[in-house]
Scaffold this motif. Structure first.
Motif, PDB file in Angstrom:
ATOM      1  N   ARG A  56       0.830  -1.211   0.000  1.00 24.09           N
ATOM      2  CA  ARG A  56       0.000   0.000   0.000  1.00 24.09           C
ATOM      3  C   ARG A  56       0.859   1.254   0.000  1.00 24.09           C
ATOM      4  N   SER A  62      -5.293   2.955  -3.043  1.00 24.50           N
ATOM      5  CA  SER A  62      -6.530   3.369  -2.399  1.00 24.50           C
ATOM      6  C   SER A  62      -7.154   2.157  -1.700  1.00 24.50           C
ATOM      7  N   THR A  63      -8.198   2.401  -0.908  1.00 22.26           N
ATOM      8  CA  THR A  63      -8.888   1.291  -0.242  1.00 22.26           C
ATOM      9  C   THR A  63      -9.422   0.298  -1.260  1.00 22.26           C
ATOM     10  N   ARG A  64     -10.010   0.784  -2.346  1.00 26.73           N
ATOM     11  CA  ARG A  64     -10.543  -0.110  -3.362  1.00 26.73           C
ATOM     12  C   ARG A  64      -9.436  -0.929  -4.020  1.00 26.73           C
ATOM     13  N   GLU A  66      -6.582  -1.766  -2.647  1.00 26.45           N
ATOM     14  CA  GLU A  66      -6.170  -2.759  -1.656  1.00 26.45           C
ATOM     15  C   GLU A  66      -7.051  -4.000  -1.769  1.00 26.45           C
ATOM     16  N   GLU A  67      -8.359  -3.775  -1.846  1.00 30.10           N
ATOM     17  CA  GLU A  67      -9.289  -4.899  -1.943  1.00 30.10           C
ATOM     18  C   GLU A  67      -9.059  -5.693  -3.227  1.00 30.10           C
ATOM     19  N   THR A 280     -11.516 -12.957   6.350  1.00 30.13           N
ATOM     20  CA  THR A 280     -11.260 -11.586   6.803  1.00 30.13           C
ATOM     21  C   THR A 280     -10.077 -11.574   7.766  1.00 30.13           C
ATOM     22  N   TYR A 284      -6.940  -9.794   6.354  1.00 27.51           N
ATOM     23  CA  TYR A 284      -6.961  -8.462   6.964  1.00 27.51           C
ATOM     24  C   TYR A 284      -6.677  -8.507   8.470  1.00 27.51           C
ATOM     25  N   ARG A 287      -5.192  -5.452  10.016  1.00 22.16           N
ATOM     26  CA  ARG A 287      -6.132  -4.333   9.980  1.00 22.16           C
ATOM     27  C   ARG A 287      -7.179  -4.473  11.093  1.00 22.16           C
ATOM     28  N   LEU A 418     -13.462  -4.223   3.865  1.00 23.08           N
ATOM     29  CA  LEU A 418     -13.069  -2.872   4.283  1.00 23.08           C
ATOM     30  C   LEU A 418     -14.201  -1.877   4.053  1.00 23.08           C
ATOM     31  N   SER A 419     -14.906  -2.033   2.930  1.00 22.90           N
ATOM     32  CA  SER A 419     -16.024  -1.134   2.648  1.00 22.90           C
ATOM     33  C   SER A 419     -17.160  -1.346   3.647  1.00 22.90           C
ATOM     34  N   LYS A 422     -16.435   0.374   6.837  1.00 21.18           N
ATOM     35  CA  LYS A 422     -16.656   1.826   6.715  1.00 21.18           C
ATOM     36  C   LYS A 422     -18.140   2.173   6.782  1.00 21.18           C
TER      37      LYS A 422
END
Length: 468
Positions: A56, A62-64, A66-67, A280, A284, A287, A418-419, A422
């Protein structure tokens, strides 16, 4: 929900004969080498947890994005599963594993050389294709060689190897975290890939597949290498009985009335395995721990490593018990524990002061309980069931369908995690995964059969294996 034909009703002394004549050192050798594919699977899935932190930073993701970097491997795995099932039925189990090992090796060298995110995405897609090939083929290969009284344990070795691969990935990530050396993290996967290819060259093809291709002399030669004459005769009788059934080999045959229940069990259970949230943690983990208040990257990776080691140790419970107490008792205990730990984790995020301890400690305990319960239940048993319930002529495609369902569900979870955090928040996210655990308990209760100790042919016969 389904009635299975007892193996003893077909051939009363089958287990006794096989237990007497199967040469266990050969079966363990096959299971160990095929299990190396699980190590590769686990390593390449798990290494992204630590590497993503530094990827990263290197590529300003970006977050997207990363996914996408995390999830593209699952797109490859789905493609590999679709192709791998047909290829395994067409060219053989061993040959398909060799193709998978070669792709693993190429992708493991490309990933650390990536000059940009696009190249890394391509490399991880190739890793996914290799994962699809091996995850479809290795359990089938082992199941077609293993005697019924130890089949669950031997197939479970693949899942055990997968957990070892994840733990090795987290250990490598922790070791190189201080240097931000994500390229080395990816590159070390080339060593087990090369070993996997070399050792596969020492193994024979599945005798059941050879019989299906009318290569009788080769099949008999393989059987004689690990059974005595009596055991070989018994296995040949079973295989011929299975091959005498009229089974349509096209993909559409999986939806025929005779195989539909097998498809529901295999795909339904592997999808539920994913939507209960296991990956997850794999993808992640750092995270999640940072959300719980662990601010140091190295400390978050170390906490993820602890969870991964717990995963390895708890899988041993399944290897010891799955052929003794059965599949369903382990599933009831494990899924119940997963449900409780996820709801407790959700509550700790909602009210972090309620336990009088640091949120990071509570999160670590909850995730270690969750992974323990998953590792002795859903983790290995999903792939044991998948390898058991389909008739011989459709086994490769059936396992491929289950792998495809698993990959699609895995992709959905990983691309949205991640989304979802959020949008819905930490607490609601883990409540959702806990609710899927409850659905899984109901599925096990009413849909999943007990297959402990049954010969493969009798299991598929219990579904009405013939297809017109």
């Amino acid at each position: 929900m389904s009635t299975f034909v007892s193996r003893e009703e077909i051939l009363p002394n089958t287990e006794t004969v096989l237990q007497t004549y199967v040469r266990r050192n050969f079966i363990w050798k096959v299971s160990f080498i095929a299990g190396l594919g699980g190590i590769l699977y686990g390593f390449d899935m798990g290494i992204i947890a630590a590497a993503l932190i530094f990827v990263r930073e290197s590529f300003s993701l970006s977050t997207r994005m990363e996914e996408v970097v995390v999830s593209i491997v699952l797109v490859g795995a789905m493609l590999g599963a679709i192709a791998g099932g047909s290829i395994a039925d067409r060219i053989g189990r061993r040959a398909t594993l060799l193709w998978g090992g070669g792709i693993f090796l190429i992708a493991s060298l490309l990933a650390p050389a990536s000059p940009n995110a696009a190249t890394l995405i391509v490399a991880r897609a190739l890793l996914g294709i290799a994962i699809g090939f091996t995850s479809v083929t290795a359990p089938v290969y082992i199941s077609e060689l293993a005697p019924p009284q130890s089949r669950g344990r031997l197939i479970g070795l693949y899942q055990f190897a997968l957990t070892v691969g994840i733990a090795l990935a987290d250990l490598v990530g922790y070791w190189f975290a201080g240097q931000h050396a994500w390229r080395l993290m990816f590159g070390l996967g080339a060593a087990p890939a090369a070993l996997f290819v070399v050792l596969l060259l020492t193994l024979p093809e599945s005798p059941r597949w050879l019989f299906a291709q009318n290569r009788v002399a080769e099949a008999q030669s393989v059987l004689s290498s690990y059974t005595d004459e009596a055991g070989a005769r018994l296995l040949i009788e079973d295989i011929h009985s299975a091959l005498d059934l009229k089974v349509e080999k096209r993909w559409s045959a999986l939806w025929s009335p005779a195989v539909r229940l097998s498809l529901l069990i295999a795909v339904g259970f592997t999808v539920l395995q994913q939507v209960t949230g296991i990956n997850t943690i794999i993808y992640y983990g750092p995270r999640i721990f940072s959300l719980a208040g662990i601010t140091s990257n190295r400390s978050a990776i170390f906490a993820t490593l602890l969870v991964a080691v717990t995963n390895v140790l708890a899988t041993i419970i399944a290897l010891v018990l799955v052929d003794r107490v059965g599949r369903k008792p382990l599933l009831y205990a494990g899924i119940s524990g997963m449900t409780a730990s996820l709801f407790l984790l959700a509550y700790s995020f909602h009210n972090p002061a309620a336990f009088g301890a640091a949120p990071g400690i509570i999160a670590t305990i909850c995730l270690m309980v969750y992974i323990t319960c998953f590792a002795f239940s859903m983790g290995p048993i999903a792939w044991i069931l998948v390898s058991e319930v389909f008739p011989l002529q459709l086994r490769g495609r059936g396992v491929a369908a289950a792998s495809l369902g698993s990959g699609a569900a895995n992709f959905l979870v990983s691309i949205t995690f991640l989304s979802l955090i959020k949008v819905a928040g930490n607490s609601v996210t883990f409540i959702i995964y806990g609710a899927f655990c409850i659905v899984t308990l109901l599925f096990v209760r009413f849909i999943v059969p007990e297959t402990k100790g049954r010969e493969l042919e009798s299991i598929s016969a219990g579904h009405g294996a013939s297809v017109s």
